[in-house]
Design a protein around this motif. Structure first.
Motif, PDB file in Angstrom:
ATOM      1  N   TYR A 189      44.531  35.435  45.024  1.00 19.88           N
ATOM      2  CA  TYR A 189      43.670  34.772  43.724  1.00 19.88           C
ATOM      3  C   TYR A 189      44.156  35.307  42.493  1.00 19.88           C
ATOM      4  O   TYR A 189      44.653  36.685  42.336  1.00 19.88           O
ATOM      5  N   LEU A 190      44.354  34.391  41.559  1.00 18.69           N
ATOM      6  CA  LEU A 190      44.828  34.999  40.242  1.00 18.69           C
ATOM      7  C   LEU A 190      43.715  34.182  39.235  1.00 18.69           C
ATOM      8  O   LEU A 190      43.762  33.255  39.104  1.00 18.69           O
ATOM      9  N   TYR A 191      43.389  35.089  38.230  1.00 25.00           N
ATOM     10  CA  TYR A 191      42.555  34.678  37.181  1.00 25.00           C
ATOM     11  C   TYR A 191      42.811  35.065  35.804  1.00 25.00           C
ATOM     12  O   TYR A 191      43.280  36.177  35.606  1.00 25.00           O
ATOM     13  N   CYS A 192      43.094  34.188  34.536  1.00 23.13           N
ATOM     14  CA  CYS A 192      43.179  34.542  33.419  1.00 23.13           C
ATOM     15  C   CYS A 192      41.919  35.052  33.088  1.00 23.13           C
ATOM     16  O   CYS A 192      40.592  34.502  33.168  1.00 23.13           O
ATOM     17  N   LEU A 193      41.948  36.529  32.701  1.00 21.03           N
ATOM     18  CA  LEU A 193      40.705  37.113  32.081  1.00 21.03           C
ATOM     19  C   LEU A 193      40.298  36.743  30.674  1.00 21.03           C
ATOM     20  O   LEU A 193      40.831  36.497  29.681  1.00 21.03           O
ATOM     21  N   PRO A 194      38.945  36.147  30.612  1.00 21.16           N
ATOM     22  CA  PRO A 194      38.357  35.750  29.258  1.00 21.16           C
ATOM     23  C   PRO A 194      38.115  36.932  28.078  1.00 21.16           C
ATOM     24  O   PRO A 194      38.546  38.002  28.319  1.00 21.16           O
ATOM     25  N   PRO A 195      38.572  36.192  26.938  1.00 22.73           N
ATOM     26  CA  PRO A 195      38.641  37.185  25.835  1.00 22.73           C
ATOM     27  C   PRO A 195      37.566  38.208  25.585  1.00 22.73           C
ATOM     28  O   PRO A 195      37.605  38.946  25.127  1.00 22.73           O
ATOM     29  N   LEU A 207      44.439  44.960  25.889  1.00 20.75           N
ATOM     30  CA  LEU A 207      44.755  43.894  24.957  1.00 20.75           C
ATOM     31  C   LEU A 207      45.717  42.947  25.137  1.00 20.75           C
ATOM     32  O   LEU A 207      46.839  43.545  25.891  1.00 20.75           O
ATOM     33  N   PRO A 208      45.578  41.989  24.642  1.00 24.33           N
ATOM     34  CA  PRO A 208      46.609  40.915  24.603  1.00 24.33           C
ATOM     35  C   PRO A 208      48.138  41.532  23.923  1.00 24.33           C
ATOM     36  O   PRO A 208      47.918  42.375  23.058  1.00 24.33           O
ATOM     37  N   ASP A 209      49.430  41.081  24.401  1.00 23.67           N
ATOM     38  CA  ASP A 209      50.531  41.791  23.616  1.00 23.67           C
ATOM     39  C   ASP A 209      51.442  40.735  23.718  1.00 23.67           C
ATOM     40  O   ASP A 209      51.101  39.436  23.834  1.00 23.67           O
ATOM     41  N   ASP A 210      52.683  40.858  23.120  1.00 28.17           N
ATOM     42  CA  ASP A 210      53.752  39.891  23.018  1.00 28.17           C
ATOM     43  C   ASP A 210      53.943  39.201  24.325  1.00 28.17           C
ATOM     44  O   ASP A 210      54.709  38.087  24.279  1.00 28.17           O
ATOM     45  N   GLU A 211      53.709  39.704  25.317  1.00 29.15           N
ATOM     46  CA  GLU A 211      54.112  38.910  26.786  1.00 29.15           C
ATOM     47  C   GLU A 211      52.981  38.161  27.142  1.00 29.15           C
ATOM     48  O   GLU A 211      53.190  37.699  28.225  1.00 29.15           O
ATOM     49  N   GLY A 212      51.869  38.094  26.430  1.00 26.57           N
ATOM     50  CA  GLY A 212      50.904  37.255  26.924  1.00 26.57           C
ATOM     51  C   GLY A 212      49.423  37.775  27.045  1.00 26.57           C
ATOM     52  O   GLY A 212      49.265  38.974  26.310  1.00 26.57           O
ATOM     53  N   PHE A 213      48.624  37.194  27.710  1.00 27.61           N
ATOM     54  CA  PHE A 213      47.001  37.644  27.849  1.00 27.61           C
ATOM     55  C   PHE A 213      46.895  38.276  29.290  1.00 27.61           C
ATOM     56  O   PHE A 213      47.738  37.923  30.307  1.00 27.61           O
ATOM     57  N   PRO A 214      45.909  39.188  29.554  1.00 29.70           N
ATOM     58  CA  PRO A 214      45.719  39.857  30.677  1.00 29.70           C
ATOM     59  C   PRO A 214      45.232  38.951  31.932  1.00 29.70           C
ATOM     60  O   PRO A 214      44.503  38.076  31.505  1.00 29.70           O
ATOM     61  N   ALA A 215      45.538  39.164  32.932  1.00 25.25           N
ATOM     62  CA  ALA A 215      45.151  38.474  34.203  1.00 25.25           C
ATOM     63  C   ALA A 215      44.603  39.443  35.225  1.00 25.25           C
ATOM     64  O   ALA A 215      45.192  40.298  35.133  1.00 25.25           O
ATOM     65  N   LEU A 216      43.719  38.828  36.143  1.00 25.99           N
ATOM     66  CA  LEU A 216      43.451  39.687  37.156  1.00 25.99           C
ATOM     67  C   LEU A 216      43.684  39.064  38.640  1.00 25.99           C
ATOM     68  O   LEU A 216      43.575  37.847  38.728  1.00 25.99           O
ATOM     69  N   ALA A 217      44.640  39.876  39.239  1.00 24.68           N
ATOM     70  CA  ALA A 217      45.082  39.350  40.597  1.00 24.68           C
ATOM     71  C   ALA A 217      44.286  40.270  41.778  1.00 24.68           C
ATOM     72  O   ALA A 217      44.053  41.469  41.541  1.00 24.68           O
ATOM     73  N   LEU A 218      43.935  39.444  42.987  1.00 23.65           N
ATOM     74  CA  LEU A 218      43.413  40.251  43.909  1.00 23.65           C
ATOM     75  C   LEU A 218      43.913  39.609  45.499  1.00 23.65           C
ATOM     76  O   LEU A 218      44.034  38.198  45.137  1.00 23.65           O
ATOM     77  N   TRP A 219      43.769  40.168  46.307  1.00 23.57           N
ATOM     78  CA  TRP A 219      43.819  39.782  47.884  1.00 23.57           C
ATOM     79  C   TRP A 219      42.508  39.979  48.528  1.00 23.57           C
ATOM     80  O   TRP A 219      41.804  40.845  48.222  1.00 23.57           O
ATOM     81  N   TRP A 220      42.114  39.011  49.203  1.00 26.42           N
ATOM     82  CA  TRP A 220      40.535  39.041  49.787  1.00 26.42           C
ATOM     83  C   TRP A 220      40.866  38.159  51.141  1.00 26.42           C
ATOM     84  O   TRP A 220      41.558  37.295  51.348  1.00 26.42           O
ATOM     85  N   ARG A 221      39.911  38.601  52.089  1.00 23.94           N
ATOM     86  CA  ARG A 221      39.570  37.855  53.209  1.00 23.94           C
ATOM     87  C   ARG A 221      38.066  37.897  53.380  1.00 23.94           C
ATOM     88  O   ARG A 221      37.461  38.826  53.512  1.00 23.94           O
ATOM     89  N   GLY A 222      37.647  36.731  53.764  1.00 27.42           N
ATOM     90  CA  GLY A 222      36.225  36.352  54.325  1.00 27.42           C
ATOM     91  C   GLY A 222      35.814  35.590  55.411  1.00 27.42           C
ATOM     92  O   GLY A 222      36.838  34.851  55.563  1.00 27.42           O
ATOM     93  N   SER A 223      34.758  35.706  56.000  1.00 26.82           N
ATOM     94  CA  SER A 223      34.440  35.058  57.116  1.00 26.82           C
ATOM     95  C   SER A 223      34.414  33.598  56.801  1.00 26.82           C
ATOM     96  O   SER A 223      33.912  33.247  55.801  1.00 26.82           O
ATOM     97  N   ALA A 224      34.729  32.920  57.785  1.00 28.45           N
ATOM     98  CA  ALA A 224      34.935  31.094  57.478  1.00 28.45           C
ATOM     99  C   ALA A 224      33.426  30.740  57.182  1.00 28.45           C
ATOM    100  O   ALA A 224      32.663  31.020  58.010  1.00 28.45           O
ATOM    101  N   ALA A 225      33.553  29.792  56.365  1.00 31.09           N
ATOM    102  CA  ALA A 225      32.423  29.090  55.861  1.00 31.09           C
ATOM    103  C   ALA A 225      31.137  30.007  55.510  1.00 31.09           C
ATOM    104  O   ALA A 225      29.713  29.619  55.699  1.00 31.09           O
ATOM    105  N   GLU A 226      31.606  31.034  54.733  1.00 29.87           N
ATOM    106  CA  GLU A 226      30.490  32.065  54.142  1.00 29.87           C
ATOM    107  C   GLU A 226      30.919  31.919  52.689  1.00 29.87           C
ATOM    108  O   GLU A 226      32.154  31.943  52.471  1.00 29.87           O
ATOM    109  N   LEU A 227      29.886  32.453  51.957  1.00 31.05           N
ATOM    110  CA  LEU A 227      29.982  32.315  50.555  1.00 31.05           C
ATOM    111  C   LEU A 227      29.931  34.081  50.047  1.00 31.05           C
ATOM    112  O   LEU A 227      28.911  34.756  50.644  1.00 31.05           O
ATOM    113  N   PHE A 228      30.504  34.389  49.254  1.00 33.95           N
ATOM    114  CA  PHE A 228      30.637  35.829  48.762  1.00 33.95           C
ATOM    115  C   PHE A 228      30.550  35.855  47.259  1.00 33.95           C
ATOM    116  O   PHE A 228      31.425  34.995  46.569  1.00 33.95           O
ATOM    117  N   ASP A 229      30.050  36.833  46.675  1.00 34.91           N
ATOM    118  CA  ASP A 229      29.741  36.653  45.211  1.00 34.91           C
ATOM    119  C   ASP A 229      30.697  37.848  44.599  1.00 34.91           C
ATOM    120  O   ASP A 229      30.685  39.121  44.830  1.00 34.91           O
TER     121      ASP A 229
END
Length: 569
Positions: free
Chosen positions: A361-367, A297-319
């Motif tokens: 990559y870093l994402y703010c996680l939706p409520p 849950l959110p706290d006094d320090e802010g809202f949760p976020a998701l960080a990750l490292w990834w690598r994918g083949s060039a010019a390809e789409l991944f879901d």
């Protein structure tokens, strides 16, 4: 006896040194006397398992947290009538919504006697069953799980809600199915001894069958909450096997055809191990890899976020998607049907565009994710390719950051978190992008951020979606979502529109003029207090003729409110 006399003497002394109306700093009034809540029996360190120190009584006393009783404290449960063997007037279950669910205590099925019934009218109008439950705080005992036996017909997924934290359960296609759900932080009480949480059973979203007035519904035979010794659940803020080292609780791989999947050495960041999907050139087959996380849950320090490292083949789409895969899903034994189900379910995180190099990559996680246990999946599509295809993921982490402190009913409505990435976008082609721009010159009214949908082909496919908490309103008002838009192409070479709900029951064109224009989306009032999907889409506008340069659609300043200009049902 000596301790009792000392306590009595202290009580008398304190009460004589102050009045019942005013107590000195650090003292509280109890039964007309001013007492030190930490004196004469401080039990904070002495209470046993599943107990807490009640500082509201004098002397302080150890008591069992919600759901526990006895000496020592043992689990007694929190759900009244978990098997629906009493009528609704005699149990703690209650209806919510405009159309009522029912309990049939004498209904007999292959699962036994007693059922809760949510027919299609209940589901389509956002109704369900609710129970106000005293839940213990997290960490007061073994992690809790919910067990449910249910059946769905023609309404898609069902859901379990704990206040604002909801978990989607898979469609059973008119078969009885049992699921075990890990409870996230949003399902627990906040006070030391526990506090009240609204537990709800309902459909996850308004299904497409509502448009055709088709029969169907949800039946529940059993719903219970209990401690779990055998089900491993991540703690708030934890990601299973976040470093992709191959731990006991970690990644599940589902593959078909010639695709490969597993924890691979040297595939991760800085040549460490990583979770990896791979397919040779000219080979066929899909793959999905999944791990589990618990969003705090959110706290006094802010809202949760998701960080990750990834690598994918060039010019390809991944879901990348986030969802609840269900305890019954055998992800390690792949079939085409399993992968079809995975592709159908879940909500998008982002379509990842490979470059051949590692990316952070870093994402703010939706409520709607706050306080929930969810599964994070990455997919290798089944598209044919003349080159090998690889997707590797490593160092997934949940963080708390002030940059994501933007609201509890909408994800970053003014895009003030830019350039942190947008959570909830999908691409159908390489010739498109979704960008969070921290540019006052582009944003409306000189604010900090703006969302840009950019494309350079007429057949571009872009989707961004957010789930909004439908506001409460009076009978004379209707809920509405508002946002502003503008375009650099007049008119755009594509179709640009908003769509409402999973069933896309309403849609309209988005304003695409050269200046900022207001858009209003009517929300279903029967879903007040529930999350509802709003999707914004760029799609081909036929016929496809000629070439185009870069075109941009800018979005900014989302808000929720009410209106007296209600649409016709």
């Amino acid at each position: 006896m000596r301790d009792a006399l000392a306590i009595l003497a202290l009580t008398v002394a304190l009460s004589s040194s102050c009045t019942s109306a005013r107590c000195a700093e650090g003292f509280v009034e109890l039964s007309g006397a001013c007492v030190d809540p930490n004196a004469a029996g401080d039990c904070a360190q002495a209470c046993g398992e599943h107990a807490f120190c009640d500082a509201t009584v004098f002397p302080n006393a150890c008591k069992c947290v919600a759901g526990y009783d006895g000496d020592p404290c043992g689990w007694v449960g929190v759900i009244d009538d978990p098997e629906f063997t009493s009528d609704i007037e005699s149990s703690a279950w209650e209806n919510y919504g405009r159309v009522g669910a029912v309990i049939l205590p004498d209904e007999v099925s292959s699962k036994g006697r007693g059922e809760a019934v949510l027919d299609s009218s209940v589901v389509c109008n956002g109704g369900g069953l609710a129970q106000q439950v005293q839940m213990p705080p997290y960490g007061s005992g073994a992690p809790l799980i919910a067990e449910i036996t249910y059946r769905t017909l023609g309404v898609g997924d069902m859901a379990i809600g704990f206040d604002r934290a909801w978990t989607e359960l898979p469609d059973t296609h008119d078969e009885w199915q049992s699921e075990t759900v890990c409870l996230g932080e949003g399902a627990y009480g906040l006070d030391p001894g526990g506090s009240q949480v609204s537990v709800r059973l309902a459909a996850s979203e308004r299904p497409s069958t509502c448009l055709d007035d088709e029969p169907g519904g949800i039946r529940v035979n059993r719903f219970v909450i209990r401690p779990s010794a055998e089900s491993r659940c991540p703690a708030p803020g934890e990601v299973f096997d976040s470093g992709a080292n191959g731990g006991e609780d970690g990644w599940a791989f589902t593959i078909e055809g010639d695709a490969q999947g597993g924890i691979a050495p040297n595939a991760g960041r800085e040549a460490t191990s990583g979770a990896r999907l791979y397919r040779d050139a000219q080979a066929l087959g899909r793959g999905v890899m999944t791990t589990r996380l618990s969003v705090p849950l959110p706290d006094d320090e802010g809202f949760p976020a998701l960080a990750l490292w990834w690598r994918g083949s060039a010019a390809e789409l991944f879901d990348a998607k986030i969802w609840w895969r269900g305890s019954a899903a055998e992800l390690s034994h792949a079939t085409s049907e399993t992968l079809d189900e995975i592709e159908r379910r879940g909500r998008p995180v982002e379509t990842l565009v490979g470059t051949g190099a590692g990316q952070n990559y870093l994402y703010c996680l939706p409520p709607w994710t706050h306080g929930s246990v969810l599964d994070l999946s990455f997919a290798l599509r089944g598209d044919h390719s003349d080159d090998p295809q690889e997707l590797a993921v490593d160092e997934i982490e949940l963080r708390t950051t002030e940059a994501c402190s933007s609201g509890t009913e909408l994800l970053d409505p003014g895009f003030e978190a830019a350039p942190i990435r947008w959570f909830g976008s999908s691409l159908g082609t390489l010739e498109a992008a979704v960008l969070m721009q921290a540019d006052r010159a582009l944003a409306r009214d000189g604010s900090e951020g703006v969302l840009e949908l950019k494309y350079w082909t007429r057949d571009a496919e872009i989707s961004v979606e957010t789930y909004v908490l439908v506001p409460e309103m009076s009978d004379a008002e209707c809920p509405v979502a508002r946002f502003y838009s503008r375009s650099t192409a007049l008119p755009p070479s594509t179709q640009v529109r908003w769509l409402l709900g999973r069933a896309d029951e309403r849609s309209d064109s988005i304003q695409t003029l050269g200046t900022w224009e207001l858009n209003e989306v009517p929300l279903p009032s029967s879903w007040s207090g529930r999350w509802y999907r709003l999707r914004l889409e760029v799609s081909p506008l036929l016929p496809l003729r000629g070439t185009i340069g870069d075109e941009q659609i800018f979005l900014d300043d989302f808000s929720l409110g009410t209106t007296t200009d209600c649409p016709v049902p």
